[in-house]
Design an enzyme around this catalytic site. Sequence first.
Site, PDB file in Angstrom:
ATOM      1  N   LYS A  62       0.648  -1.219  -0.001  1.00 32.64           N
ATOM      2  CA  LYS A  62       0.052  -0.124   0.094  1.00 32.64           C
ATOM      3  C   LYS A  62       0.710   1.087   0.051  1.00 32.64           C
ATOM      4  O   LYS A  62       0.537   2.384  -0.680  1.00 32.64           O
ATOM      5  CB  LYS A  62      -0.976  -0.125   1.100  1.00 32.64           C
TER       6      LYS A  62
ATOM      7  N   LYS B  39      -8.469 -12.093  -8.117  1.00 32.02           N
ATOM      8  CA  LYS B  39      -9.356 -12.168  -7.079  1.00 32.02           C
ATOM      9  C   LYS B  39     -10.601 -10.693  -7.595  1.00 32.02           C
ATOM     10  O   LYS B  39      -9.989  -9.644  -7.745  1.00 32.02           O
ATOM     11  CB  LYS B  39      -9.112 -12.254  -5.904  1.00 32.02           C
TER      12      LYS B  39
ATOM     13  N   LYS C 118     -12.565  -4.572  -4.803  1.00 32.92           N
ATOM     14  CA  LYS C 118     -13.009  -3.150  -5.238  1.00 32.92           C
ATOM     15  C   LYS C 118     -11.905  -2.420  -5.586  1.00 32.92           C
ATOM     16  O   LYS C 118     -12.470  -1.425  -6.314  1.00 32.92           O
ATOM     17  CB  LYS C 118     -13.544  -2.842  -3.737  1.00 32.92           C
TER      18      LYS C 118
HETATM   19  P1  ADP Z   1     -11.412  -6.005  -1.485  1.00 35.05           P
HETATM   20  O1  ADP Z   1     -10.560  -7.321  -1.766  1.00 35.05           O
HETATM   21  O2  ADP Z   1     -12.346  -5.894  -2.317  1.00 35.05           O
HETATM   22  O3  ADP Z   1     -10.601  -4.914  -0.943  1.00 35.05           O
HETATM   23  P2  ADP Z   1     -11.702  -6.698   1.217  1.00 35.05           P
HETATM   24  O4  ADP Z   1     -10.058  -7.034   1.289  1.00 35.05           O
HETATM   25  O5  ADP Z   1     -11.912  -5.637   1.991  1.00 35.05           O
HETATM   26  O6  ADP Z   1     -12.000  -6.908  -0.241  1.00 35.05           O
HETATM   27  O7  ADP Z   1     -12.360  -8.312   2.058  1.00 35.05           O
HETATM   28  C1  ADP Z   1     -13.347  -8.049   3.012  1.00 35.05           C
HETATM   29  C2  ADP Z   1     -13.727  -9.615   3.055  1.00 35.05           C
HETATM   30  O8  ADP Z   1     -14.147 -10.185   1.909  1.00 35.05           O
HETATM   31  C3  ADP Z   1     -12.384 -10.621   3.561  1.00 35.05           C
HETATM   32  O9  ADP Z   1     -12.884 -11.722   4.315  1.00 35.05           O
HETATM   33  C4  ADP Z   1     -12.112 -11.102   2.148  1.00 35.05           C
HETATM   34  O10 ADP Z   1     -11.241 -12.368   2.438  1.00 35.05           O
HETATM   35  C5  ADP Z   1     -13.161 -11.507   1.406  1.00 35.05           C
HETATM   36  N1  ADP Z   1     -13.030 -11.419  -0.058  1.00 35.05           N
HETATM   37  C6  ADP Z   1     -12.681 -10.183  -0.700  1.00 35.05           C
HETATM   38  N2  ADP Z   1     -12.447 -10.502  -1.998  1.00 35.05           N
HETATM   39  C7  ADP Z   1     -12.870 -11.681  -2.010  1.00 35.05           C
HETATM   40  C8  ADP Z   1     -13.062 -12.655  -3.258  1.00 35.05           C
HETATM   41  N3  ADP Z   1     -12.554 -12.012  -4.430  1.00 35.05           N
HETATM   42  N4  ADP Z   1     -13.514 -13.959  -3.147  1.00 35.05           N
HETATM   43  C9  ADP Z   1     -13.776 -14.461  -1.828  1.00 35.05           C
HETATM   44  N5  ADP Z   1     -13.579 -13.672  -0.697  1.00 35.05           N
HETATM   45  C10 ADP Z   1     -13.146 -12.442  -0.907  1.00 35.05           C
HETATM   46 NA    NA Z   2      -8.448  -6.044   0.071  1.00 31.85          NA
END
Ligand code: ADP
Ligand code: NA
Length: 331
Positions: free
Chosen positions: A114, A198, A201
């Site tokens: 980051k 994956k 957002k």
């Molecule tokens: P992002 O990757 O969109 O920033 P976060 O890191 O805020 O999402 O993740 C919030 C929750 O959602 C965590 O528990 C994370 O493991 C789960 N998560 C995020 N993206 C995925 C995905 N593509 N598939 C499965 N679980 C996910």
């Molecule tokens: Na994330």
Amino acid sequence: PQRPRIFSGMQPTSDSLHLGNYLGALTQWVALQESYDALYCVVDLHALTVGPDPAVLRERTRRTAAQYLAAGVDPARSILFVQSHVAAHSELAWLLSCQTGFGEASRMTQFKDKSTRYGQEGTTVGLFTYPVLMAADILLYDTALVPVGEDQRQHLELTRDLAQRLNARFGAGTAVVPEAHIVKATAKIYDLQEPTAKMSKSAASPNGIIELLDDPKVVAKRIRSAVTDAEREIRYDPEAKPGIANLLTIYSALTGRDVLAIEAEYQGKGYGDLKKDLADVVVDFLTPFQERVHGYLADPASLDDVLADGAERAQELASGMLDRVYDRMGL
Ligand code: ADP
Ligand code: NA
């Protein structure tokens, strides 16, 4: 006997959670309520690390809470609350930051990623100490188990090290050492346009993401335009056919049907058939989900009550642990 305690949270950093958050985290949280004493938190203090606009942050916090509720987080069984409503999170974070080595914190790979992205000026001290706040979130509730994704594993290791350090320095029983709770069945969802990355957002293009509050027509179109491969066979093979495998994973997760059964049903059919049916499945899930979210948002007084009640119950649990640490540290 008291059931084992779990804690989990998500940052209110977007207007809508996405399907990966739902299938990878929220559905798991909902299932865990059956057998655990759960706290589910909207971690707005964590979101501050990237400098959100105040009005936007406040709105996103409420929308995130409404999405937890719509997914089935049940405030009668679990504690649903907003992190900043319980001051103990910030207090314990300071106490823990004085137990954390600078070098130890510097090794966190997510911070390295980051800070590279935000640059020297955009990188706050809060972003650096983020894992210490996360440790406070967890240790404050004597949490036994933490449902975490792969990207949070290193932070959970730090949390465990800090708990052990507190016990060594200030006496056994100062902190409970939490374990990671990894559910194998949890679906990992990939980007529709780039099915080896994956769904996130922070994706470059919105076309690969299914946001839970997106217009269902837009979502259906994104599914129909999902990247697949040049073959014709509908087969679950994440290595060779990541696009099709991702569509099958989503199909299976939302219907509860086995991937093999879905594969069999689509023998001899085309990718277009699968995409069209999956679009229907997703829209049938999203439509009532969105109605529930909008129902919660349309009744702000009730949502405030739910969050105030959650904060009160969380505060009560947190104060026991925090008082113990203050006392043992000589404060
Ligand atoms: P992002 O990757 O969109 O920033 P976060 O890191 O805020 O999402 O993740 C919030 C929750 O959602 C965590 O528990 C994370 O493991 C789960 N998560 C995020 N993206 C995925 C995905 N593509 N598939 C499965 N679980 C996910
Ligand atoms: Na994330």
